[in-house]
Write a protein that holds these residues in place. Sequence first.
Motif, PDB file in Angstrom:
ATOM      1  N   ARG B 104       0.826  -1.203   0.000  1.00 14.55           N
ATOM      2  CA  ARG B 104       0.000   0.000   0.000  1.00 14.55           C
ATOM      3  C   ARG B 104       0.869   1.266   0.000  1.00 14.55           C
ATOM      4  O   ARG B 104       0.597   2.219  -0.726  1.00 14.55           O
ATOM      5  CB  ARG B 104      -0.873  -0.042   1.245  1.00 14.55           C
ATOM      6  N   ASP B 105       1.912   1.263   0.799  1.00 16.86           N
ATOM      7  CA  ASP B 105       2.776   2.447   0.878  1.00 16.86           C
ATOM      8  C   ASP B 105       3.497   2.676  -0.436  1.00 16.86           C
ATOM      9  O   ASP B 105       3.666   3.809  -0.879  1.00 16.86           O
ATOM     10  CB  ASP B 105       3.808   2.268   2.003  1.00 16.86           C
ATOM     11  N   THR B 107       2.480   1.821  -3.402  1.00 19.74           N
ATOM     12  CA  THR B 107       1.508   2.346  -4.366  1.00 19.74           C
ATOM     13  C   THR B 107       1.263   3.827  -4.130  1.00 19.74           C
ATOM     14  O   THR B 107       1.186   4.615  -5.072  1.00 19.74           O
ATOM     15  CB  THR B 107       0.173   1.602  -4.232  1.00 19.74           C
ATOM     16  N   SER B 217      -1.671   9.893   3.824  1.00 18.85           N
ATOM     17  CA  SER B 217      -1.864   8.570   4.402  1.00 18.85           C
ATOM     18  C   SER B 217      -2.051   8.723   5.894  1.00 18.85           C
ATOM     19  O   SER B 217      -1.225   9.322   6.574  1.00 18.85           O
ATOM     20  CB  SER B 217      -0.624   7.722   4.105  1.00 18.85           C
TER      21      SER B 217
END
Lengths: 308, 265
Positions: B104-105, B107, B217
């Motif tokens: 996720r990070d 991306t 985020s």
Amino acid sequence: MSAGSGFDLKIRDGNNEKNTTLPTAPQNFVTPGTIITREPGFMRGHGTYVFKDGSLVASVCGTVERVNKLVTVKGVGGVYNGEVGDVVVGRIVKVMQKRWKVDINAPLEGVLLLSSINLPSGELRRRSAEDELAMREILKEGDMISAEIQSVYNDGTLALHTRSVKYGKLGPGTLIKVPASLIKRRKAHIHNLPIGISVILGNNGYIWISPLANGRMPGTNMEQDETDGQKPVLEEIKITGTDRFAVARIKNCVAALSKAWLPIYDTSLMYSYDCSMKYECKELLKPEALKEIGELVREQMSTEGYMA
Amino acid sequence: MEEEQDFKSVRGLTRSEALYPRLPLINPETNLRQDGRHTSNIRPIFLQTGIRQGAKGSAYIELGTTKVICIISGPKDLPKKVDFSTTGLLSVEVQLVGGKVPERDVTLIKECLEATILLDKFPKLILEIYLTIMEDGGSAMSACITAAGMALLEAGIPLFDTLVGSTLLYDGKDFYLDPTRQEIEVVDLTDQEKNDKGGGLITMGYLPSREQICLFSMEGKMGPLVLDSAIDVLTQTNLQVYSVVKKQAAHLLVQEEDDPAENTN
């Protein structure tokens, strides 16, 4: 002959101001995102883009240059984007079917088609299958060439040609790489200096210094009327000690100009050479010497009215 | 701690925790953070480009003990298998030494970079960005962002803006900018969430001139008003980081002058 293979020393003591003083950036220094102007009517050049509201914004880090209505940002990244007619110095990196790939300091490798060179024997004929197979005998990986940009493909790839007797495979010499932006487009890029050394100032930032005329390997790019039938032999080329010193000196003069961020062309190079005569050749390796030469040349050029 | 002992969540201290107890975020004696900073101070940034010769662009950043390297390669030809594309492509790899970076990070960082780079300027080409987190002493993701932004500047890739990043930690009461790993470990986010105290760890990637947030985020739980002011604080912090990047960018011009032009074989 190649200089510098054992010389990876970077003597920085005399000049190590790196983290102690902040550099003074020139007035028109920009970073990406900086708005150059909001006024309409300017054409955007390299290194800029137009934002929705019509303002002109920098897209690279560098200095703004304005020529009439054209605004460009001379990037610090110094990517060389070739133009038709530029003279470049390159190194063969791949031998492929009917073409060579050449490293010319551009984002994409340059392409030298088999049909864009003069056959060594000087004949004018269609390239046959045998020619294709014999490509490596003409130019192989690692060879240096001087060439001219014939055209630019859609994706930016540069097509080169050596269809003139002044271009072609280079003989023994020294390569030095400088930022491409320091080489201005001039009428002539291949200079045979009065001191017996030839210098090829490639627009792409690659500079070839050699004791041979035009830097070239004799006998490799015959035009029609020069057919000799003999293949050049590297061992037969004699390079004297004086030649080597002269080449080394010129190389350091180029380094001095590059360090001082001065444009490199035949006049500035000769000034630099004259200024360097007070030093012994090996003393030129010191950063202080280069710095001094750079300053002297800058002074001389500004008094003579050249743009420094 | 005055909270009730919840027998379900009692756990014994591990040996290391006993030896190195978690220090509270604020030192009661000095009223500052454990490393002497105010809550709104970021750690001094060490940022340098040109750390790998031969790479198109490279940058090394240190935020306290967090160390990140970014290397940029390309733009180069697309491999034959990949379809033709009218805009440039990005390949982003993020490595953590001795660990794994969540997909996720990666991306998020990739999309952040896609928003920063003028991809139209190099169709049919691919740009490779390699980030290596050598040590994560807290705020590693924002270190990655700032390092990538700086490396892109050196590489001369056309960008919309100069990319910067910073991180904020919220413990239910105060904002702590550029948190260290120890500080992040002190705030147990799941605990805060359960107890409705609120708490969060936010990383923000920012384009200063365009005033755009290109990476956001958040881990944890925060009320809308708190979130709002957190975003403001992060924006201000990012502007501070931007001034550091700008100063270093001026070095880029000088750097080219410092190194005598290269000489190859």
